[in-house]
Write a protein that holds these residues in place. Sequence first.
Motif, PDB file in Angstrom:
ATOM      1  N   ARG A  85      11.192   4.857  14.909  1.00  0.00           N
ATOM      2  CA  ARG A  85      10.475   5.743  13.985  1.00  0.00           C
ATOM      3  C   ARG A  85      10.228   5.109  12.617  1.00  0.00           C
ATOM      4  O   ARG A  85       9.823   5.791  11.687  1.00  0.00           O
ATOM      5  CB  ARG A  85      11.220   7.082  13.824  1.00  0.00           C
ATOM      6  N   GLN A  86      10.489   3.807  12.479  1.00  0.00           N
ATOM      7  CA  GLN A  86      10.286   3.137  11.193  1.00  0.00           C
ATOM      8  C   GLN A  86       8.958   2.379  11.241  1.00  0.00           C
ATOM      9  O   GLN A  86       8.881   1.275  11.766  1.00  0.00           O
ATOM     10  CB  GLN A  86      11.448   2.187  10.900  1.00  0.00           C
ATOM     11  N   MET A  87       7.914   3.013  10.734  1.00  0.00           N
ATOM     12  CA  MET A  87       6.585   2.413  10.739  1.00  0.00           C
ATOM     13  C   MET A  87       5.811   2.909   9.532  1.00  0.00           C
ATOM     14  O   MET A  87       5.940   4.064   9.139  1.00  0.00           O
ATOM     15  CB  MET A  87       5.836   2.808  12.031  1.00  0.00           C
ATOM     16  N   HIS A  88       5.033   2.018   8.933  1.00  0.00           N
ATOM     17  CA  HIS A  88       4.097   2.443   7.897  1.00  0.00           C
ATOM     18  C   HIS A  88       2.772   1.738   8.120  1.00  0.00           C
ATOM     19  O   HIS A  88       2.683   0.773   8.888  1.00  0.00           O
ATOM     20  CB  HIS A  88       4.652   2.171   6.487  1.00  0.00           C
ATOM     21  N   MET A  89       1.728   2.236   7.489  1.00  0.00           N
ATOM     22  CA  MET A  89       0.418   1.605   7.569  1.00  0.00           C
ATOM     23  C   MET A  89       0.214   0.715   6.350  1.00  0.00           C
ATOM     24  O   MET A  89       0.627   1.061   5.235  1.00  0.00           O
ATOM     25  CB  MET A  89      -0.676   2.672   7.626  1.00  0.00           C
ATOM     26  N   ALA A  90      -0.428  -0.427   6.570  1.00  0.00           N
ATOM     27  CA  ALA A  90      -0.716  -1.349   5.470  1.00  0.00           C
ATOM     28  C   ALA A  90      -2.158  -1.811   5.570  1.00  0.00           C
ATOM     29  O   ALA A  90      -2.702  -1.958   6.672  1.00  0.00           O
ATOM     30  CB  ALA A  90       0.238  -2.541   5.497  1.00  0.00           C
ATOM     31  N   ALA A  91      -2.786  -2.028   4.420  1.00  0.00           N
ATOM     32  CA  ALA A  91      -4.196  -2.408   4.369  1.00  0.00           C
ATOM     33  C   ALA A  91      -4.356  -3.903   4.606  1.00  0.00           C
ATOM     34  O   ALA A  91      -3.558  -4.714   4.124  1.00  0.00           O
ATOM     35  CB  ALA A  91      -4.790  -2.027   3.015  1.00  0.00           C
TER      36      ALA A  91
END
Length: 196
Positions: A85-91
Amino acid sequence: MTPAEEKAAVRRAVRQACAAVPADVHAAASLSLCRALAAMPQFSAAHTVAAFFGAGAEPDTRPLLHAVLAAGKRLCLPVCGSKERQMHMAAVTGLESLVPGPFGIPQPGREALPVPPQELGLCLVPCVAADTAGGRLGHGGGYYDALLPLLRPGSTAVLCCFSWQLVPRVPMEGHDIRLSLLATEHGVQRAKAVQS
């Protein structure tokens, strides 16, 4: 059969079906899916698009990723941590800057700036299996179950898969989230109402 066992059985069956798909069929269906997504009004309206880099049996999303960048939109891709569950979005500004992630899937490097979920106008969601009621079965990490509730009201989340990943019913638990839009190589459709 417990929900976990039921999910494992569906994953096995769908992965077997995916493994039997010829490479040329996979490539043509991937291109059709990308075109269907790019034709959505929500794609035109979105300034920031969260997509995914399709790996293995997943759709090859590279044509769509290039289309996002060519349209001058901000492209965000998942950065997965080693924990569930450890996820983020990056540009990202180009696919050449991607690096292998924990699962070998290309993802933004450490220099890529994180983008808060509230800034995502369109979020494309991968899966192992799906049903026409918007039920989704992922790989089991819970990444998107954690991300989707954080999207702002008015943003659009689309479940993306091939027609051969569709099953009559995805086993759902309390934390699982249904999506209202489903995209396959045959186009984008609104999810059907759940039969009681």
